[in-house]
Design a protein around this motif. Sequence first.
Motif, PDB file in Angstrom:
ATOM      1  N   VAL A 275      53.818  23.979  43.877  1.00  0.00           N
ATOM      2  CA  VAL A 275      54.066  23.331  42.594  1.00  0.00           C
ATOM      3  C   VAL A 275      53.523  24.176  41.438  1.00  0.00           C
ATOM      4  CG1 VAL A 275      51.929  21.951  42.551  1.00  0.00           C
ATOM      5  CG2 VAL A 275      53.965  21.115  41.401  1.00  0.00           C
ATOM      6  N   SER A 276      52.374  24.845  41.637  1.00  0.00           N
ATOM      7  CA  SER A 276      51.812  25.662  40.555  1.00  0.00           C
ATOM      8  C   SER A 276      52.665  26.898  40.302  1.00  0.00           C
ATOM      9  CB  SER A 276      50.372  26.073  40.889  1.00  0.00           C
ATOM     10  OG  SER A 276      50.326  26.830  42.083  1.00  0.00           O
TER      11      SER A 276
ATOM     12  N   MET B 198      52.859  34.831  27.339  1.00  0.00           N
ATOM     13  CA  MET B 198      53.442  34.951  28.666  1.00  0.00           C
ATOM     14  C   MET B 198      52.385  34.724  29.745  1.00  0.00           C
ATOM     15  SD  MET B 198      56.645  35.454  28.218  1.00  0.00           S
ATOM     16  CE  MET B 198      57.131  35.925  29.864  1.00  0.00           C
ATOM     17  N   ARG B 199      51.117  35.037  29.423  1.00  0.00           N
ATOM     18  CA  ARG B 199      50.049  34.872  30.417  1.00  0.00           C
ATOM     19  C   ARG B 199      49.552  33.438  30.509  1.00  0.00           C
ATOM     20  NH1 ARG B 199      46.611  40.369  28.962  1.00  0.00           N
ATOM     21  NH2 ARG B 199      47.875  41.809  30.213  1.00  0.00           N
ATOM     22  N   ASN B 200      49.938  32.592  29.561  1.00  0.00           N
ATOM     23  CA  ASN B 200      49.523  31.193  29.626  1.00  0.00           C
ATOM     24  C   ASN B 200      49.973  30.541  30.922  1.00  0.00           C
ATOM     25  OD1 ASN B 200      48.185  31.141  27.209  1.00  0.00           O
ATOM     26  ND2 ASN B 200      49.924  30.392  26.030  1.00  0.00           N
ATOM     27  N   ALA B 201      51.167  30.899  31.378  1.00  0.00           N
ATOM     28  CA  ALA B 201      51.678  30.339  32.625  1.00  0.00           C
ATOM     29  C   ALA B 201      50.800  30.742  33.798  1.00  0.00           C
ATOM     30  CB  ALA B 201      53.119  30.804  32.851  1.00  0.00           C
ATOM     31  N   GLU B 202      50.294  31.972  33.774  1.00  0.00           N
ATOM     32  CA  GLU B 202      49.431  32.431  34.863  1.00  0.00           C
ATOM     33  C   GLU B 202      48.097  31.692  34.854  1.00  0.00           C
ATOM     34  OE1 GLU B 202      48.099  34.338  38.161  1.00  0.00           O
ATOM     35  OE2 GLU B 202      50.124  34.213  37.347  1.00  0.00           O
ATOM     36  N   LYS B 203      47.613  31.336  33.664  1.00  0.00           N
ATOM     37  CA  LYS B 203      46.377  30.559  33.581  1.00  0.00           C
ATOM     38  C   LYS B 203      46.549  29.208  34.278  1.00  0.00           C
ATOM     39  CE  LYS B 203      44.846  32.527  29.152  1.00  0.00           C
ATOM     40  NZ  LYS B 203      44.616  32.243  27.709  1.00  0.00           N
ATOM     41  N   VAL B 204      47.690  28.575  34.043  1.00  0.00           N
ATOM     42  CA  VAL B 204      47.966  27.285  34.685  1.00  0.00           C
ATOM     43  C   VAL B 204      48.019  27.449  36.191  1.00  0.00           C
ATOM     44  CG1 VAL B 204      49.644  25.421  34.879  1.00  0.00           C
ATOM     45  CG2 VAL B 204      49.178  26.446  32.658  1.00  0.00           C
ATOM     46  N   ARG B 205      48.723  28.466  36.646  1.00  0.00           N
ATOM     47  CA  ARG B 205      48.879  28.670  38.092  1.00  0.00           C
ATOM     48  C   ARG B 205      47.544  28.934  38.771  1.00  0.00           C
ATOM     49  NH1 ARG B 205      48.491  31.709  41.926  1.00  0.00           N
ATOM     50  NH2 ARG B 205      47.539  33.293  40.605  1.00  0.00           N
TER      51      ARG B 205
ATOM     52  N   LEU C  88      44.544  28.130  37.824  1.00  0.00           N
ATOM     53  CA  LEU C  88      43.637  26.981  37.795  1.00  0.00           C
ATOM     54  C   LEU C  88      44.059  25.920  38.805  1.00  0.00           C
ATOM     55  CD1 LEU C  88      41.229  25.595  36.508  1.00  0.00           C
ATOM     56  CD2 LEU C  88      42.769  24.565  34.863  1.00  0.00           C
ATOM     57  N   VAL C  89      45.354  25.592  38.832  1.00  0.00           N
ATOM     58  CA  VAL C  89      45.816  24.526  39.725  1.00  0.00           C
ATOM     59  C   VAL C  89      45.705  24.944  41.182  1.00  0.00           C
ATOM     60  CG1 VAL C  89      47.806  23.126  40.383  1.00  0.00           C
ATOM     61  CG2 VAL C  89      47.323  23.563  37.977  1.00  0.00           C
ATOM     62  N   ALA C  90      46.076  26.194  41.491  1.00  0.00           N
ATOM     63  CA  ALA C  90      46.077  26.646  42.883  1.00  0.00           C
ATOM     64  C   ALA C  90      44.708  27.135  43.333  1.00  0.00           C
ATOM     65  CB  ALA C  90      47.106  27.756  43.070  1.00  0.00           C
ATOM     66  N   GLY C  91      43.774  27.375  42.407  1.00  0.00           N
ATOM     67  CA  GLY C  91      42.461  27.899  42.765  1.00  0.00           C
ATOM     68  C   GLY C  91      41.505  26.803  43.199  1.00  0.00           C
ATOM     69  N   PRO C  92      40.265  27.208  43.531  1.00  0.00           N
ATOM     70  CA  PRO C  92      39.272  26.230  43.983  1.00  0.00           C
ATOM     71  C   PRO C  92      38.920  25.194  42.926  1.00  0.00           C
ATOM     72  CG  PRO C  92      38.257  28.389  43.597  1.00  0.00           C
ATOM     73  CD  PRO C  92      39.728  28.581  43.534  1.00  0.00           C
ATOM     74  N   GLY C  93      38.978  25.581  41.650  1.00  0.00           N
ATOM     75  CA  GLY C  93      38.683  24.612  40.600  1.00  0.00           C
ATOM     76  C   GLY C  93      39.688  23.475  40.587  1.00  0.00           C
ATOM     77  N   GLY C  94      40.966  23.807  40.799  1.00  0.00           N
ATOM     78  CA  GLY C  94      41.990  22.771  40.847  1.00  0.00           C
ATOM     79  C   GLY C  94      41.799  21.842  42.023  1.00  0.00           C
ATOM     80  N   ALA C  95      41.471  22.430  43.199  1.00  0.00           N
ATOM     81  CA  ALA C  95      41.229  21.600  44.381  1.00  0.00           C
ATOM     82  C   ALA C  95      40.025  20.689  44.166  1.00  0.00           C
ATOM     83  CB  ALA C  95      41.011  22.500  45.601  1.00  0.00           C
TER      84      ALA C  95
ATOM     85  N   LEU D  81      39.854  26.590  28.355  1.00  0.00           N
ATOM     86  CA  LEU D  81      40.846  27.631  28.101  1.00  0.00           C
ATOM     87  C   LEU D  81      42.258  27.116  28.352  1.00  0.00           C
ATOM     88  CD1 LEU D  81      39.078  30.732  29.723  1.00  0.00           C
ATOM     89  CD2 LEU D  81      39.341  30.242  27.283  1.00  0.00           C
ATOM     90  N   LEU D  82      42.384  26.295  29.400  1.00  0.00           N
ATOM     91  CA  LEU D  82      43.694  25.742  29.724  1.00  0.00           C
ATOM     92  C   LEU D  82      44.173  24.818  28.613  1.00  0.00           C
ATOM     93  CD1 LEU D  82      46.039  25.321  31.680  1.00  0.00           C
ATOM     94  CD2 LEU D  82      44.708  23.500  32.760  1.00  0.00           C
ATOM     95  N   LYS D  83      43.271  23.995  28.099  1.00  0.00           N
ATOM     96  CA  LYS D  83      43.654  23.093  27.001  1.00  0.00           C
ATOM     97  C   LYS D  83      44.107  23.899  25.781  1.00  0.00           C
ATOM     98  CE  LYS D  83      42.036  19.182  24.219  1.00  0.00           C
ATOM     99  NZ  LYS D  83      42.600  19.736  22.975  1.00  0.00           N
ATOM    100  N   GLY D  84      43.372  24.996  25.503  1.00  0.00           N
ATOM    101  CA  GLY D  84      43.784  25.856  24.393  1.00  0.00           C
ATOM    102  C   GLY D  84      45.147  26.477  24.639  1.00  0.00           C
ATOM    103  N   ALA D  85      45.398  26.877  25.898  1.00  0.00           N
ATOM    104  CA  ALA D  85      46.697  27.462  26.234  1.00  0.00           C
ATOM    105  C   ALA D  85      47.815  26.434  26.089  1.00  0.00           C
ATOM    106  CB  ALA D  85      46.668  28.019  27.658  1.00  0.00           C
ATOM    107  N   ILE D  86      47.529  25.182  26.490  1.00  0.00           N
ATOM    108  CA  ILE D  86      48.539  24.123  26.373  1.00  0.00           C
ATOM    109  C   ILE D  86      48.843  23.846  24.902  1.00  0.00           C
ATOM    110  CG2 ILE D  86      48.972  21.667  26.770  1.00  0.00           C
ATOM    111  CD1 ILE D  86      47.343  21.940  29.357  1.00  0.00           C
TER     112      ILE D  86
END
Length: 693
Positions: A204-205, A240-247, A249-256, A418-423
Amino acid sequence: MNPSQDPIHLPKSLLIALFQQLGLSVQASNIDKSDLNDRLTHLETYILLKKHHVGVNVQALDTNLLVHSVYPFILLPQDGNPMVARRSNHSFQYLSEDNQWIKLDNLPNSGHLFLVESLPAQSRSSTFSSHLAKLRSWYRPIFWLSLLSSLSGLAIPLFTMAVYDRVIGGQAPQILPGIALGAALALGIFVASRLLRAQALANVSNRFARDLSGITFNRLLSMPLSLLSRVGLSSHIARMRNAEKVRSLVAGPGGAGLIDLPFTLVALVAITLLSGYLVLVPLGMLLLFYLIMKALEKYTQAAAPTISGEYQNSLNELSTHLLPLKSAGENSAWYEQFMRRAREHCRQNFLYSKRAGLNAAVAHAMGLLTALTTVFSGIFLVLNQSITPGALIASVMLIWRITGPAQLAFASRQKFTLLKGAIDQFDRFMAVTTEFNELRLDSPDLNKAPTLSFKHVTLRYSGDSEPALSGVTLDIEAGETVAIIGPNGSGKTSLLLTAIGVIEPQAGFVTINGKNLKQFDPEIFRQWAAFSPTNSELLPGTLADNLRLAKPEASDDELKQALKDAGGASLLQALKQDIDANLFSRGTSMFSAVESSYISLARALLKGSPLLVMDEPIANRNPFARQAFIQTLNRLKGKSTILFTTHDQALIQQADKVVILDKGSVVYAGPLPAQDTVPTQDSTSTLEASQNE
């Protein structure tokens, strides 16, 4: 429905019918008048819908989705013809060739949908949130997998409690195999659910990041050039890198850890059932943990690097101005400034990393302290025989199911910021007005040389700079060849870019055939108009690949003829007439700026457009190339409206009209002045200066 058609393409008529059924008649007319292919790929269809601000989602055919559809949609059966369909109460209808809605007896078993979700000018919530909502189908499996993981994760603590209380305390070793088998089964379920959830999160990420990247890239292409150039390349890359930040975070240990955090309630309930009031210890420690980490976060953020932007700008300056720096030979001042920024950047990052390390160490220590406090508190309950020793051990083991996700969540707080800023940045970016809107849907006459008119055109590239164009008023008749001359920096290139709508002036306007340029669809207009810039960028690939950017269906003979007409016969000879020769060697172009200009000019000529705009054609003044190009100009006279800038007197002589610019203003516009009859002294001096430069 028609007989079998190519399933990879959609008829343009089908897309026109969809727009008409959506009530977007002007957009439908725009597509009908455009020179789009009669059959569009699915990607071209998607891009065209997005261009007209139609919210659309492409996905596999799902009846559960269609029962909630509001607008007509495009149905793409796996076996069969594409069609425009709609929901009518509890049944479905398709649109026949004579625009009549006919009941669809059965939906196809498989296929895909272009599901329309919103129309232009509708109020929209956060763009990021609306795209995240499209992944709602993934929420339920991730929730159930997380719940299953949390429940099966209780197996090991409960197994340990059973061993201590029943096997050891009750002297019943015969029940050990059964308990062990149950624990092994639960452990297997735990591992499987974790793996499946990790796979789902990665899926999904990655899908979400892919969609965000595509949306961002598409949006960048629709932004006005003046805005893109003002913002700068580094900002576009950051978007363009904002999408990578989302990916990440969601797929990393912080997201889990964030997903596991609500499911710590399972561990808390288990501790309550096993140890009663002992659950107050981890609850109290969690509150203390939150307060301490909150204070440490402020302490850490106080040391956040503040020079990162300046340091990155230094790197950007190096990449942009490397050649001038090396050619000047005086780069010591720039080097000293760069090293100062580098030292300060390293110092600030070291201090920030040190405090971040303290943050992580305290978080780990708080986890250990929670476990120790639970043990010491539980000892008294065991001695009072309020709980069993096994229950205490199981409770301590469950503590890690609470503190672990809490630590990960707090450790990821900076990432969430950082994610909130990117959003927020993404939503602001998507809210910026693009070149495409419902008021810019006219198409030019594709086969007729146009008239152009500039009315009081004024253009500034920045608020504190001199105007590049100042009150330019000028009329150009259909089929005229116009030479625009003047000293360097007089506004010649700016006038050409304004003529084709790449740059919009702050005051005044440009008309084509009596219509304001802002009324035309910018994409269709630029596909129609032919433009050859001064500096042309070559793309990796062959000569044919670079030429076919202007006309993908051009034959090899057409490519060669266009190159000869542009004065590039010598380039063909150097390549031994091989237009499939690769233009790049080891990632670097093999051609000079002069040879690249031939390719740029050939691209413009390939279009065969009745509006030809050229910035410094044949700037090298090669006599053979010039002669070939003059023949091309003579052949196109009267058939195309031609504008070009030049300093070459031989090319100026071919013009029907001359426009002399100086400091952004028109000094003279009319027939080429005779040597013995000139309009004004100023225009004569400007003409001579422009020819001698």
